[in-house]
Write a protein that holds these residues in place. Structure first.
Motif, PDB file in Angstrom:
ATOM      1  N   LEU A 123      47.390  34.081  50.025  1.00  0.00           N
ATOM      2  CA  LEU A 123      47.110  35.487  49.734  1.00  0.00           C
ATOM      3  C   LEU A 123      48.121  36.016  48.718  1.00  0.00           C
ATOM      4  O   LEU A 123      49.321  36.051  48.983  1.00  0.00           O
ATOM      5  CB  LEU A 123      47.180  36.307  51.026  1.00  0.00           C
ATOM      6  CG  LEU A 123      47.022  37.825  50.885  1.00  0.00           C
ATOM      7  CD1 LEU A 123      45.683  38.186  50.260  1.00  0.00           C
ATOM      8  CD2 LEU A 123      47.177  38.505  52.256  1.00  0.00           C
ATOM      9  N   THR A 124      47.645  36.440  47.546  1.00  0.00           N
ATOM     10  CA  THR A 124      48.541  36.907  46.490  1.00  0.00           C
ATOM     11  C   THR A 124      48.722  38.417  46.494  1.00  0.00           C
ATOM     12  O   THR A 124      49.751  38.916  46.035  1.00  0.00           O
ATOM     13  CB  THR A 124      48.031  36.470  45.111  1.00  0.00           C
ATOM     14  OG1 THR A 124      46.711  37.017  44.894  1.00  0.00           O
ATOM     15  CG2 THR A 124      47.971  34.953  45.010  1.00  0.00           C
ATOM     16  N   ALA A 125      47.729  39.167  46.983  1.00  0.00           N
ATOM     17  CA  ALA A 125      47.848  40.631  46.996  1.00  0.00           C
ATOM     18  C   ALA A 125      46.710  41.244  47.782  1.00  0.00           C
ATOM     19  O   ALA A 125      45.619  40.670  47.906  1.00  0.00           O
ATOM     20  CB  ALA A 125      47.862  41.195  45.575  1.00  0.00           C
ATOM     21  N   VAL A 126      46.981  42.437  48.288  1.00  0.00           N
ATOM     22  CA  VAL A 126      45.960  43.297  48.878  1.00  0.00           C
ATOM     23  C   VAL A 126      45.831  44.520  47.979  1.00  0.00           C
ATOM     24  O   VAL A 126      46.815  45.241  47.759  1.00  0.00           O
ATOM     25  CB  VAL A 126      46.340  43.725  50.312  1.00  0.00           C
ATOM     26  CG1 VAL A 126      45.366  44.777  50.831  1.00  0.00           C
ATOM     27  CG2 VAL A 126      46.374  42.520  51.239  1.00  0.00           C
ATOM     28  N   ASN A 127      44.650  44.727  47.418  1.00  0.00           N
ATOM     29  CA  ASN A 127      44.403  45.883  46.566  1.00  0.00           C
ATOM     30  C   ASN A 127      43.805  46.995  47.421  1.00  0.00           C
ATOM     31  O   ASN A 127      42.675  46.865  47.909  1.00  0.00           O
ATOM     32  CB  ASN A 127      43.454  45.527  45.426  1.00  0.00           C
ATOM     33  CG  ASN A 127      44.081  44.596  44.405  1.00  0.00           C
ATOM     34  OD1 ASN A 127      44.971  43.813  44.735  1.00  0.00           O
ATOM     35  ND2 ASN A 127      43.613  44.674  43.176  1.00  0.00           N
ATOM     36  N   LEU A 128      44.560  48.059  47.606  1.00  0.00           N
ATOM     37  CA  LEU A 128      44.144  49.161  48.462  1.00  0.00           C
ATOM     38  C   LEU A 128      43.534  50.275  47.618  1.00  0.00           C
ATOM     39  O   LEU A 128      44.168  50.795  46.691  1.00  0.00           O
ATOM     40  CB  LEU A 128      45.340  49.689  49.248  1.00  0.00           C
ATOM     41  CG  LEU A 128      45.988  48.687  50.213  1.00  0.00           C
ATOM     42  CD1 LEU A 128      47.328  49.206  50.707  1.00  0.00           C
ATOM     43  CD2 LEU A 128      45.058  48.397  51.391  1.00  0.00           C
ATOM     44  N   SER A 129      42.305  50.655  47.940  1.00  0.00           N
ATOM     45  CA  SER A 129      41.626  51.725  47.213  1.00  0.00           C
ATOM     46  C   SER A 129      42.148  53.065  47.709  1.00  0.00           C
ATOM     47  O   SER A 129      41.972  53.417  48.880  1.00  0.00           O
ATOM     48  CB  SER A 129      40.116  51.634  47.427  1.00  0.00           C
ATOM     49  OG  SER A 129      39.610  50.422  46.889  1.00  0.00           O
ATOM     50  N   LEU A 130      42.773  53.808  46.820  1.00  0.00           N
ATOM     51  CA  LEU A 130      43.369  55.099  47.170  1.00  0.00           C
ATOM     52  C   LEU A 130      43.037  56.079  46.056  1.00  0.00           C
ATOM     53  O   LEU A 130      43.520  55.936  44.940  1.00  0.00           O
ATOM     54  CB  LEU A 130      44.890  54.958  47.332  1.00  0.00           C
ATOM     55  CG  LEU A 130      45.651  56.200  47.772  1.00  0.00           C
ATOM     56  CD1 LEU A 130      45.247  56.618  49.178  1.00  0.00           C
ATOM     57  CD2 LEU A 130      47.156  55.948  47.715  1.00  0.00           C
ATOM     58  N   HIS A 173      42.956  37.318  46.426  1.00  0.00           N
ATOM     59  CA  HIS A 173      43.332  38.690  46.724  1.00  0.00           C
ATOM     60  C   HIS A 173      42.079  39.430  47.158  1.00  0.00           C
ATOM     61  O   HIS A 173      40.945  38.967  46.935  1.00  0.00           O
ATOM     62  CB  HIS A 173      44.021  39.374  45.545  1.00  0.00           C
ATOM     63  CG  HIS A 173      43.163  39.567  44.332  1.00  0.00           C
ATOM     64  ND1 HIS A 173      42.983  38.593  43.377  1.00  0.00           N
ATOM     65  CD2 HIS A 173      42.447  40.644  43.911  1.00  0.00           C
ATOM     66  CE1 HIS A 173      42.206  39.046  42.414  1.00  0.00           C
ATOM     67  NE2 HIS A 173      41.854  40.289  42.717  1.00  0.00           N
ATOM     68  N   VAL A 174      42.259  40.541  47.822  1.00  0.00           N
ATOM     69  CA  VAL A 174      41.149  41.272  48.402  1.00  0.00           C
ATOM     70  C   VAL A 174      41.268  42.742  48.048  1.00  0.00           C
ATOM     71  O   VAL A 174      42.360  43.303  47.997  1.00  0.00           O
ATOM     72  CB  VAL A 174      41.101  41.078  49.939  1.00  0.00           C
ATOM     73  CG1 VAL A 174      42.389  41.576  50.595  1.00  0.00           C
ATOM     74  CG2 VAL A 174      39.881  41.754  50.559  1.00  0.00           C
ATOM     75  N   VAL A 175      40.118  43.370  47.775  1.00  0.00           N
ATOM     76  CA  VAL A 175      40.050  44.809  47.525  1.00  0.00           C
ATOM     77  C   VAL A 175      39.474  45.463  48.769  1.00  0.00           C
ATOM     78  O   VAL A 175      38.361  45.106  49.199  1.00  0.00           O
ATOM     79  CB  VAL A 175      39.164  45.126  46.304  1.00  0.00           C
ATOM     80  CG1 VAL A 175      39.122  46.632  46.048  1.00  0.00           C
ATOM     81  CG2 VAL A 175      39.658  44.384  45.072  1.00  0.00           C
ATOM     82  N   THR A 176      40.204  46.405  49.363  1.00  0.00           N
ATOM     83  CA  THR A 176      39.781  46.956  50.649  1.00  0.00           C
ATOM     84  C   THR A 176      40.041  48.447  50.755  1.00  0.00           C
ATOM     85  O   THR A 176      40.973  48.980  50.132  1.00  0.00           O
ATOM     86  CB  THR A 176      40.501  46.222  51.806  1.00  0.00           C
ATOM     87  OG1 THR A 176      40.130  46.812  53.059  1.00  0.00           O
ATOM     88  CG2 THR A 176      42.017  46.287  51.654  1.00  0.00           C
ATOM     89  N   ASN A 177      39.211  49.110  51.574  1.00  0.00           N
ATOM     90  CA  ASN A 177      39.436  50.529  51.860  1.00  0.00           C
ATOM     91  C   ASN A 177      40.408  50.720  53.021  1.00  0.00           C
ATOM     92  O   ASN A 177      40.787  51.842  53.348  1.00  0.00           O
ATOM     93  CB  ASN A 177      38.118  51.247  52.148  1.00  0.00           C
ATOM     94  CG  ASN A 177      37.385  50.702  53.372  1.00  0.00           C
ATOM     95  OD1 ASN A 177      37.982  50.255  54.352  1.00  0.00           O
ATOM     96  ND2 ASN A 177      36.056  50.745  53.333  1.00  0.00           N
TER      97      ASN A 177
END
Length: 351
Positions: free
Chosen positions: A106-113, A81-85
């Motif tokens: 790919l299990t998830a996209v972690n969106l910084s909000l 998974h990836v942490v992204t802006n």
């Protein structure tokens, strides 16, 4: 206990200038070498049978060899998974969408909000960044990619806990996540600071929100705990974190954070040390930290802030941390201040 996942701090490159960031825009960017990526994945799979890897930063999609990183994940048969802006999410998505082997892992996209509305989020992360995240949400939905919305809480956005959770549910997020801002050591700590009572109130609000929503609502490590002796994921070695310089360190909270002296959270340079040997040294660091907490408990010297596990850990390692009068510990000096770093916002004090 088991090493369940590996976190790779791929790069400290980023297009944004978030107020709570520790990246120094005046220094030459650092990128985790592709050789270290291969070594860590190979050793962690062989030694620990680990299969999940997190890509963090900085902005991990800016790693100059990001395609090679994704290929390494496929080669070593990891999920990720990836942490992204989300600033360049469309380009990144193309690298994943058009390659079945990358996509299926790919299990998830972690969106910084960091806000439930454009004004709040952009005031923290920069103009246009809220719309970037909303576009990424749309693209994830269209392509069937699970996404998480994660907020770093502080004085500028703590009022939006409930709207954020509702928005995550309405947008179809698989999870809404709230984390505590750790002190940065910069002048921004003054305006981002929340006292312990305000943090405990925020924690209760998140717990009530979690009970009301069907979407999972989580709080990563760091929130108040009545029991002062707490063993987190990194302390249990359930997570191994590799910093941007290719070193095994205690956890992501410590990566890049200034310390009063030589950093004591580094277990080994993986360019010259095996992951297993570095892990052995890490256990020594963990044991010393836990022994120090027990000694403080025996002395009766703990205050309310010491019941926030990550804050106590930062203080123990002589790094910036929260105290009753605001931020304490060493200052984070920057060679060049720009964007959000140069701005000071006067806010009412939260009690």
């Amino acid at each position: 206990m088991a090493v369940t996942w590996i976190a790779l701090h791929l790069t400290d490159r980023c297009q944004l200038d978030c107020q709570h960031c520790l990246r120094d825009p005046g220094r030459k960017p650092k990128d985790l070498s592709l050789d270290i990526v291969h070594k860590v994945l190979a050793e962690s799979k062989r030694l620990y049978h680990t299969r999940q890897v997190a890509l963090t930063g900085g902005e991990p999609t800016l790693h100059p060899e990001i395609e090679g990183v994704l290929d390494a994940i496929v080669e070593h048969d990891f999920t990720w998974h990836v942490v992204t802006n989300a600033r360049r999410f469309e380009q990144f998505l193309a690298l994943v969408r058009d390659d079945p082997a990358r996509r299926e892992r790919l299990t998830a996209v972690n969106l910084s909000l960091d806000g439930a509305d454009e004004e709040t989020h952009d005031g923290i992360r920069g103009k246009g960044s809220f719309r970037d995240v909303m576009k990424a949400v749309t693209l994830c939905t269209a392509h069937g990619i699970p996404f998480v919305l994660q907020m770093v809480l502080h004085a500028r956005n703590v009022h939006q806990i409930e709207p954020f959770g509702l928005m995550a549910a309405q947008l179809g997020a698989t999870r809404a996540s709230f984390s505590i801002l750790q002190a940065t050591g910069t002048h921004h700590d003054e305006e981002l600071y929340l006292p312990p009572r305000a943090w405990q109130n925020a924690q209760h609000r998140i717990e009530r929100l979690a009970a009301a929503l069907t979407v999972p609502v989580t709080m990563p490590e760091g929130f108040y705990r009545e029991q002062p002796f707490h063993v987190c994921e990194p302390m249990k070695s359930e997570l191994l974190h590799i910093d941007v310089e290719g070193r095994l360190n205690l956890c992501c909270q410590h990566a890049g954070v200034p310390s009063a002296g030589p950093p004591r959270d580094i277990a080994g340079d993986l360019a010259t040390t095996s992951l297993l040997k570095a892990h052995g040294r890490l256990l020594g660091i963990i044991h010393e930290t836990q022994a120090a907490k027990l000694a403080a408990m025996a002395e009766g010297s703990l205050d309310t802030w010491d019941h926030f596990p990550c804050n106590w850990c930062m203080k123990h390692f002589d790094k910036p941390h929260w105290a009753n009068d605001g931020a304490d510990g060493p200052s984070a000096q920057r060679e060049r201040w720009r964007g959000a770093w140069a701005k000071k916002v006067t806010l009412p004090v939260v009690r």
